[in-house]
Design an enzyme around this catalytic site. Structure first.
Site, mmCIF file in Angstrom:
data_model
loop_
_atom_site.group_PDB
_atom_site.id
_atom_site.type_symbol
_atom_site.label_atom_id
_atom_site.label_comp_id
_atom_site.label_asym_id
_atom_site.label_seq_id
_atom_site.Cartn_x
_atom_site.Cartn_y
_atom_site.Cartn_z
ATOM 1 N N MET A 1 0.839 -1.200 0.000
ATOM 2 C CA MET A 1 0.000 0.000 0.000
ATOM 3 C C MET A 1 0.877 1.254 0.000
ATOM 4 S SD MET A 1 -3.386 -0.882 2.155
ATOM 5 C CE MET A 1 -2.707 -0.674 3.787
ATOM 6 N N HIS B 1 8.890 -3.570 3.445
ATOM 7 C CA HIS B 1 8.567 -3.754 2.028
ATOM 8 C C HIS B 1 9.830 -4.074 1.231
ATOM 9 C CE1 HIS B 1 5.268 -0.734 3.192
ATOM 10 N NE2 HIS B 1 4.613 -1.834 2.874
ATOM 11 N N GLN C 1 -10.388 -2.593 1.933
ATOM 12 C CA GLN C 1 -9.953 -3.304 3.138
ATOM 13 C C GLN C 1 -9.960 -2.412 4.383
ATOM 14 O OE1 GLN C 1 -6.034 -4.142 1.290
ATOM 15 N NE2 GLN C 1 -5.160 -3.683 3.298
ATOM 16 N N GLN D 1 5.551 -11.543 7.148
ATOM 17 C CA GLN D 1 5.047 -12.185 8.373
ATOM 18 C C GLN D 1 4.343 -11.174 9.273
ATOM 19 O OE1 GLN D 1 8.114 -13.922 10.863
ATOM 20 N NE2 GLN D 1 6.790 -13.697 12.656
ATOM 21 N N LYS D 2 4.740 -9.912 9.139
ATOM 22 C CA LYS D 2 4.162 -8.847 9.953
ATOM 23 C C LYS D 2 2.627 -8.935 9.958
ATOM 24 C CE LYS D 2 3.447 -4.643 11.606
ATOM 25 N NZ LYS D 2 2.434 -4.113 10.740
ATOM 26 N N GLN E 1 -3.026 -12.344 7.480
ATOM 27 C CA GLN E 1 -3.168 -12.040 6.051
ATOM 28 C C GLN E 1 -2.374 -13.034 5.208
ATOM 29 O OE1 GLN E 1 -2.848 -7.924 4.359
ATOM 30 N NE2 GLN E 1 -0.822 -8.624 3.733
ATOM 31 N N VAL F 1 10.485 -7.330 9.521
ATOM 32 C CA VAL F 1 11.651 -6.451 9.698
ATOM 33 C C VAL F 1 11.342 -5.507 10.856
ATOM 34 C CG1 VAL F 1 13.033 -4.629 8.628
ATOM 35 C CG2 VAL F 1 12.277 -6.599 7.274
HETATM 36 P P1 AMP Z 1 1.301 -3.012 3.431
HETATM 37 O O1 AMP Z 1 1.901 -1.953 2.588
HETATM 38 O O2 AMP Z 1 1.212 -2.651 4.861
HETATM 39 O O3 AMP Z 1 0.044 -3.575 2.852
HETATM 40 O O4 AMP Z 1 2.346 -4.219 3.392
HETATM 41 C C1 AMP Z 1 2.733 -4.793 2.159
HETATM 42 C C2 AMP Z 1 3.486 -6.061 2.442
HETATM 43 O O5 AMP Z 1 4.632 -5.773 3.217
HETATM 44 C C3 AMP Z 1 2.656 -7.067 3.233
HETATM 45 O O6 AMP Z 1 2.883 -8.354 2.728
HETATM 46 C C4 AMP Z 1 3.185 -6.909 4.619
HETATM 47 O O7 AMP Z 1 3.057 -8.070 5.390
HETATM 48 C C5 AMP Z 1 4.640 -6.602 4.354
HETATM 49 N N1 AMP Z 1 5.210 -5.920 5.509
HETATM 50 C C6 AMP Z 1 4.731 -4.844 6.144
HETATM 51 N N2 AMP Z 1 5.507 -4.541 7.195
HETATM 52 C C7 AMP Z 1 6.503 -5.438 7.204
HETATM 53 C C8 AMP Z 1 7.626 -5.659 8.033
HETATM 54 N N3 AMP Z 1 7.905 -4.879 9.078
HETATM 55 N N4 AMP Z 1 8.425 -6.695 7.765
HETATM 56 C C9 AMP Z 1 8.166 -7.502 6.705
HETATM 57 N N5 AMP Z 1 7.135 -7.355 5.892
HETATM 58 C C10 AMP Z 1 6.310 -6.314 6.121
#
Ligand code: AMP
Length: 512
Positions: A30, A37, A61, A148-149, A153, A176
Site C-alpha cells: 500500500m 517492504h 480493506q 510475516q508482519k 493475512q 523487519v
Molecule cells: P502493506 O503496505 O502494509 O500492505 O504491506 C505490504 C506487504 O509488506 C505485506 O505483505 C506486509 O506483510 C509486508 N510488511 C509490512 N511490514 C513489514 C515488516 N515490518 N516486515 C516484513 N514485511 C512487512
C-alpha cells in the site's frame, strides 16, 4: 523502472515478460514504503527475473472510521526507493481503475478470517483477498511476496492460492524490525515521539512470552496473563487482543509448542498496531521460525526439541511413564530437568518422601511398570504396597521415578564409567528431595549399581542381594546417603528378572 497506472498496461507488461521466458515476481503493497517492504523486494529480486511492485491503498480493506483517508501516501519517495532497487515496474493504479463502476464481485474468506484481525476489522480480509486476487490475475506472477508482519493475512493469501488453484508460489518473509524491536510499519509514521516509545510494548509483550517459553512455561493462559501485565504498565497503549494460536486454524492453544504464534493488536494513541512472534527453539533464525509456523504441523526434528517448547510432549511422556526417555529426549541434565519441568508440572513431588530408582526389565513389557500401569504382576503389586498407593495414577503423583542408574546409559553393555556418571546424576537428583526417608531401587542389577556407585561399596563389601531379602519379598537396609547430608534413609530393593546382567563387567562378575 516503468511506472504503470492502467490495468491494460500492466497486463501488457506482464504478457511481454512471460513471452520473453522471464520469471515474474509481484510484491503487493500500500506504499509508504519502508524496510519491511524493501526486504520483500530484495527477496523477489533474488528469486525472479522481473519484479513488479504494486502500490495501492485499497479502500475495500478499510472499515468505516478507519484510516483510509489519512493513510500515508508518499508516492515520489516510494518510486525513488524502488528505482534504487532496480525494480522493473511499479503498478500504482487509481481507485477507479481497480474498482470501476459496477464492480460487485468479491473474494469471501472462510473461517480463518473470523478471528483476530478479522474480528476486529469486519470485512477487512474480504477487501484484502479481493484486491490480491485481482493483482494476481493481472500480473499472473510466478511468485508473490508477503510479510510475516501481517501473519493472518499471509495465511489467508496462502488459502486463497490453494483454494482457488492459483498457479504460483507464495513467499513469506520475516518481520523487519527497528533496532529497538518495533515492527516496521507504514502506520508508525502516525506516532508522536512519546507514542513511538510506548509502541514498543507490543514487541516487549511478545518477547516476554518468548522468554517465558524458553525458560519452560508453556501454559498459554499464564503466558497471556504475563503479556497483558506488560501492557498494563503502558498507559499510552490500549490492548485490543493478545492470542496464542496454532497456525493451521488460528485457534487458541492451551500449551505452546514450536510453531505456535503469539499475536497482539493494540492502539497507541489513535494508531492501531499489530505484531506477532513465532515460538521456536532459542536462537532459531526468523526463517526457521517461519518455516515452523507455516508447516502447520509439529516439527519433530532436533532443532525443535527445546526446553519449554516440548514440555507438552514431555508431559505426555511422563504421563505415559517414559520419564527417562523424556530426560534424554530433551538432553537436559537430570537435575535441571527435575527442577525445571518435573517439579513444575508435578508440584506435589516437592513433598516426595520416597524416590524410586531404576525401572524394571525394560525388555519384558509384562514386568515393565510404565508400559503396564494397570498390570498387576507381583512386582507392581509389591511396589504399590510398599509405597502405600492403590494404583499407578496415585503413584505418579506422589513419587518420583528416576531412571538414573540404568537408563541414562543406554545399550546392553554399559561401561562402568557411564554407570558412575549416572550415579552422579542420581546423587544430584536425590538432593532435590530433602525430605526423602525412603528410597526404592528396582531390580537387583540396579541394586548392585546403587551399592557400588551411590554407596561406594567395593564389590567385596556388597552383601548378596538374597541376604537382605525380607518376608515381604523386598530387600531393605538403612543407609547413610552422602547426597542427603549423610542422613540415614531406608532403602528397599526388589528382586526381579532383568536381562542377563550384561550391563556392567563388574556386575556381571559379581553375579556370576
Ligand atoms: P502493506 O503496505 O502494509 O500492505 O504491506 C505490504 C506487504 O509488506 C505485506 O505483505 C506486509 O506483510 C509486508 N510488511 C509490512 N511490514 C513489514 C515488516 N515490518 N516486515 C516484513 N514485511 C512487512
Amino acid at each position: 523502472m516503468r511506472l504503470i497506472t492502467s490495468i491494460a498496461d500492466l497486463q501488457g507488461f506482464a504478457h511481454q515478460t512471460r513471452a520473453a521466458g522471464k520469471s515474474l515476481a509481484l510484491v503487493p503493497t500500500m506504499g509508504a514504503l519502508h524496510a519491511g517492504h524493501l526486504s520483500l523486494v530484495r527477496q523477489a529480486k533474488r528469486q525472479c527475473d522481473v519484479v513488479v511492485v504494486s502500490i495501492f491503498v485499497n479502500p475495500m480493506q478499510f472499515g468505516r472510521g478507519e484510516d483510509f483517508s489519512r493513510y500515508p501516501r508518499t508516492r515520489e519517495k516510494d518510486l525513488e526507493l524502488l528505482g534504487g532497487y532496480k525494480v522493473d515496474a511499479t503498478f500504482a493504479p487509481s481507485v477507479a481503475e481497480m474498482y470501476p463502476e459496477g464492480f460487485e464481485t468479491f473474494v469471501e474468506p472462510g473461517e480463518l478470517a473470523t478471528a483476530l484481525e478479522g474480528a476486529a476489522r469486519p470485512g477487512h480480509f474480504r477487501g484484502v483477498l479481493t484486491v490480491v486476487l485481482k493483482l494476481f490475475n493481472l500480473v499472473r506472477p510466478d511468485a508473490a511476496y508477503f510479510g510475516q508482519k501481517d501473519f493472518q493475512q499471509a495465511l489467508l493469501v496462502r488459502r486463497l492460492v490453494e483454494d482457488l488453484n492459483l498457479d504460483m508460489r507464495l513467499v513469506i518473509s520475516p518481520t523487519v524490525r527497528e533496532p529497538d524491536g518495533l515492527a516496521v510499519s507504514s502506520r508508525n509514521a502516525y506516532l508522536s515521539l512519546e507514542e513511538r516509545a510506548a509502541a514498543l510494548v507490543l514487541h516487549r509483550s511478545l518477547r516476554q512470552a518468548e522468554e517465558l517459553v524458553h525458560t519452560g512455561e508453556t501454559e498459554t493462559r499464564k503466558l497471556l496473563d504475563e503479556m497483558r501485565k506488560v501492557f498494563a504498565v503502558e498507559p499510552r497503549a490500549q490492548l485490543d487482543y493478545v492470542a496464542i494460536v496454532d497456525t493451521t486454524k488460528l485457534q487458541p492453544v492451551e500449551r505452546v509448542t514450536a510453531g505456535c504464534v503469539a499475536l497482539v493488536a493494540a492502539r497507541v494513541g489513535t494508531t492501531r498496531l499489530i505484531d506477532n512472534l513465532i515460538f521456536g527453539p532459542p536462537g532459531a533464525s526468523p526463517e526457521t521460525l517461519l518455516q515452523l509456523a507455516l508447516s502447520g504441523r509439529p516439527v519433530a526434528d532436533a532443532r525443535t526439541r527445546i526446553p519449554g517448547l516440548e514440555t507438552d510432549a514431555l508431559r505426555l511422556k511422563i504421563e505415559a511413564c517414559r520419564d527417562c526417555a523424556a530426560i534424554s529426549f530433551i538432553s537436559l541434565p537430570p537435575r535441571q530437568f527435575l527442577t525445571k519441568y518435573l517439579k513444575r508440572n508435578y508440584p506435589d513431588l516437592n513433598a516426595v518422601r520416597v524416590a524410586v530408582v531404576g525401572r524394571d526389565a525394560p525388555n519384558r513389557p509384562e514386568n515393565y511398570l510404565y508400559e503396564n500401569p494397570a498390570g498387576s504382576n507381583h512386582f507392581v503389586a509389591g511396589l504399590y504396597e510398599l509405597v502405600g498407593v492403590k494404583d499407578f495414577a496415585e503413584f505418579r503423583t506422589r513419587f518420583v521415578l528416576t531412571d538414573a542408574i540404568r537408563c541414562h546409559a543406554l545399550g546392553l553393555h554399559v561401561p562402568e564409567k557411564a554407570l558412575a556418571n549416572c550415579a552422579k546424576h542420581l546423587s544430584e537428583e536425590l538432593k532435590l528431595f530433602p525430605n526423602l526417608d525412603k528410597l526404592v531401587v528396582l531390580g537387583e542389577d540396579a541394586y548392585l549399581q546403587f551399592q557400588q556407585f551411590i554407596l561406594e561399596r567395593s564389590p567385596a563389601a556388597i552383601k548378596p542381594f538374597a541376604g537382605l531379602l525380607q518376608s515381604n519379598g523386598w530387600a531393605g537396609e538403612e543407609v547413610r546417603l552422602a547426597a542427603l547430608g549423610e542422613r540415614v534413609v531406608r532403602v528397599f530393593y526388589c528382586y526381579h528378572p532383568t536381562f542377563g546382567y550384561h550391563r556392567s563387567p563388574s556386575i556381571a562378575a559379581h553375579l556370576a
